[in-house]
Design an enzyme around this catalytic site. Structure first.
Site, PDB file in Angstrom:
ATOM      1  N   ASN A   9       0.877  -1.180   0.000  1.00 14.10           N
ATOM      2  CA  ASN A   9       0.000   0.000   0.000  1.00 14.10           C
ATOM      3  C   ASN A   9       0.909   1.223   0.000  1.00 14.10           C
ATOM      4  O   ASN A   9       1.486   1.571   1.020  1.00 14.10           O
ATOM      5  CB  ASN A   9      -0.893  -0.038   1.251  1.00 14.10           C
ATOM      6  CG  ASN A   9      -1.785   1.188   1.348  1.00 14.10           C
ATOM      7  OD1 ASN A   9      -1.798   2.035   0.447  1.00 14.10           O
ATOM      8  ND2 ASN A   9      -2.529   1.302   2.432  1.00 14.10           N
ATOM      9  N   LYS A  11       0.178   4.241  -0.284  1.00 17.68           N
ATOM     10  CA  LYS A  11      -0.465   5.435   0.304  1.00 17.68           C
ATOM     11  C   LYS A  11      -0.201   6.661  -0.583  1.00 17.68           C
ATOM     12  O   LYS A  11      -0.259   6.536  -1.802  1.00 17.68           O
ATOM     13  CB  LYS A  11       0.009   5.601   1.754  1.00 17.68           C
ATOM     14  CG  LYS A  11      -0.219   4.308   2.560  1.00 17.68           C
ATOM     15  CD  LYS A  11      -0.092   4.449   4.033  1.00 17.68           C
ATOM     16  CE  LYS A  11      -0.329   3.092   4.700  1.00 17.68           C
ATOM     17  NZ  LYS A  11      -0.277   3.118   6.136  1.00 17.68           N
ATOM     18  N   HIS A  94      -9.731   1.178   4.723  1.00 16.85           N
ATOM     19  CA  HIS A  94      -8.444   1.299   5.417  1.00 16.85           C
ATOM     20  C   HIS A  94      -8.617   2.195   6.635  1.00 16.85           C
ATOM     21  O   HIS A  94      -9.401   3.140   6.617  1.00 16.85           O
ATOM     22  CB  HIS A  94      -7.392   1.883   4.466  1.00 16.85           C
ATOM     23  CG  HIS A  94      -6.011   1.807   5.041  1.00 16.85           C
ATOM     24  ND1 HIS A  94      -5.536   2.743   5.936  1.00 16.85           N
ATOM     25  CD2 HIS A  94      -5.023   0.888   4.889  1.00 16.85           C
ATOM     26  CE1 HIS A  94      -4.303   2.395   6.291  1.00 16.85           C
ATOM     27  NE2 HIS A  94      -3.976   1.278   5.676  1.00 16.85           N
ATOM     28  N   GLU A  96      -6.921   4.523   7.759  1.00 17.42           N
ATOM     29  CA  GLU A  96      -6.731   5.961   7.513  1.00 17.42           C
ATOM     30  C   GLU A  96      -7.978   6.568   6.874  1.00 17.42           C
ATOM     31  O   GLU A  96      -8.312   7.725   7.110  1.00 17.42           O
ATOM     32  CB  GLU A  96      -5.475   6.171   6.641  1.00 17.42           C
ATOM     33  CG  GLU A  96      -4.213   5.986   7.472  1.00 17.42           C
ATOM     34  CD  GLU A  96      -3.055   5.328   6.751  1.00 17.42           C
ATOM     35  OE1 GLU A  96      -3.003   5.352   5.508  1.00 17.42           O
ATOM     36  OE2 GLU A  96      -2.183   4.769   7.455  1.00 17.42           O
ATOM     37  N   GLU A 166      -5.775  -5.170  10.291  1.00 22.62           N
ATOM     38  CA  GLU A 166      -4.774  -4.127  10.508  1.00 22.62           C
ATOM     39  C   GLU A 166      -5.084  -3.398  11.809  1.00 22.62           C
ATOM     40  O   GLU A 166      -5.901  -2.463  11.822  1.00 22.62           O
ATOM     41  CB  GLU A 166      -4.803  -3.110   9.355  1.00 22.62           C
ATOM     42  CG  GLU A 166      -4.423  -3.688   8.012  1.00 22.62           C
ATOM     43  CD  GLU A 166      -3.766  -2.635   7.105  1.00 22.62           C
ATOM     44  OE1 GLU A 166      -2.691  -2.928   6.590  1.00 22.62           O
ATOM     45  OE2 GLU A 166      -4.315  -1.536   6.944  1.00 22.62           O
ATOM     46  N   GLY A 172       2.120   2.122  10.782  1.00 27.04           N
ATOM     47  CA  GLY A 172       3.081   3.213  10.662  1.00 27.04           C
ATOM     48  C   GLY A 172       3.737   3.595  11.974  1.00 27.04           C
ATOM     49  O   GLY A 172       4.376   4.639  12.078  1.00 27.04           O
ATOM     50  N   SER A 212       3.117  -2.374  10.251  1.00 25.86           N
ATOM     51  CA  SER A 212       4.568  -2.431  10.501  1.00 25.86           C
ATOM     52  C   SER A 212       5.189  -3.779  10.150  1.00 25.86           C
ATOM     53  O   SER A 212       6.069  -4.266  10.866  1.00 25.86           O
ATOM     54  CB  SER A 212       4.879  -2.046  11.948  1.00 25.86           C
ATOM     55  OG  SER A 212       4.431  -0.736  12.215  1.00 25.86           O
TER      56      SER A 212
HETATM   57  P1  13P Z   1       2.788   0.197   7.735  1.00 29.20           P
HETATM   58  O1  13P Z   1       3.301  -1.096   7.150  1.00 29.20           O
HETATM   59  O2  13P Z   1       3.563   1.390   7.304  1.00 29.20           O
HETATM   60  O3  13P Z   1       2.601   0.100   9.216  1.00 29.20           O
HETATM   61  O4  13P Z   1       1.318   0.417   7.117  1.00 29.20           O
HETATM   62  C1  13P Z   1       0.414  -0.626   7.160  1.00 29.20           C
HETATM   63  C2  13P Z   1      -0.761  -0.286   6.355  1.00 29.20           C
HETATM   64  O5  13P Z   1      -1.481   0.641   6.648  1.00 29.20           O
HETATM   65  C3  13P Z   1      -1.015  -1.084   5.146  1.00 29.20           C
HETATM   66  O6  13P Z   1      -2.267  -0.798   4.617  1.00 29.20           O
END
Ligand code: 13P
Length: 248
Positions: A9, A11, A94, A96, A166, A172, A212
């Site tokens: 992803n 982002k 997601h 976010e 997740e 993150g 992560s």
């Molecule tokens: P990270 O791997 O940066 O923690 O992000 C995970 C994520 O949001 C994947 O969709």
């Protein structure tokens, strides 16, 4: 047998030119693998990245979509626009989107139905916040998100969905769920799917872990029989790290 899926992803982390370089470098680095691989990029990059991926086994994914076919929805993108660009996967719900942009379970449900109808493969994200985990609400939160998102999805369509567990607190942050926490959540999701559908359908649905994931923790997280791959954020932006995860 479920084929493992490692999806990156990206982002909102790069423009199309760097995305193309990254996509090509991943394609050159993966070698022979039984793992399915996808990269999910921002909307304006879809056509460019589709071009860069042509002739490689890597599939293209988007990070969101709207549930309507067309209309006055400024800033939104439809399923048909994604398929026209050559998209296979679409990330929906997601954390976010849910926590920064206020997406509700109801919206996620509508998007999921439209994605299925449009023959996209939805990657449905679910997961609890730190507060919810500390209050021992993890299973309740997952159950509610599953119930709402899948409420009108019939068994024959459910098989194609990918579910990504997740935990919000692991995204993150560099904090990964322990292999046991990830396995417990995946087992809970699998048993919920057995109840909602049946064993046969549930066995076909891939459950990913995201939060992560790095090359050095990927194999222990994916040791659980119920975890069929990873949704990778930060580490999918670096060729060596993403390939390291693919080779878990
Ligand atoms: P990270 O791997 O940066 O923690 O992000 C995970 C994520 O949001 C994947 O969709």
């Amino acid at each position: 047998m479920r084929i493992p899926l490692i999806a990156g992803n990206w982002k909102m982390n790069m423009t199309c030119e760097s995305g193309k370089k990254l996509a090509k470098a991943i394609a050159e680095g993966i070698g022979d693998t039984d793992v399915e691989i996808a990269v999910c990029c921002p909307f304006p990059m879809l056509f460019g990245i589709a071009d860069a991926l042509r002739g490689t086994p890597i599939r293209l994914g988007a990070q969101n979509m709207h549930w309507e076919d067309s209309g006055a929805y400024t800033g939104e993108v439809s399923a048909a626009m994604l398929t026209e660009a050559g998209t296979t996967y679409v990330i929906l719900g997601h954390s976010e989107r849910r926590h920064v942009f206020g997406e509700s379970d109801e919206w996620v449900q509508k998007k999921l139905c439209k994605a299925i109808e449009s023959e996209l493969v939805p990657i449905l994200c679910i997961g609890e916040t730190l507060e919810e985990r500390e209050q021992e609400q993890t299973e309740n939160v997952l159950e509610k998100q599953l119930e709402m998102s899948l409420k009108s999805v019939a068994a024959n369509n459910a098989e194609r969905i990918v579910i990504a567990y997740e935990p919000v607190w692991a995204i993150g942050t560099g904090k990964t769920a322990t292999p046991q926490q990830a396995a417990e959540a995946a087992e809970f999701i699998r048993s919920w799917l057995v109840n909602k559908y049946d064993n046969e359908v549930s066995e076909k649905i891939r459950i990913l872990y995201g939060g992560s994931v790095k090359p050095d923790n990927a194999s222990e997280i994916m040791e659980s029989e119920e975890i069929d791959g990873a949704l990778v954020g930060g580490a999918s932006l670096k060729v060596e790290d993403f390939i390291g995860i693919i080779n878990f």
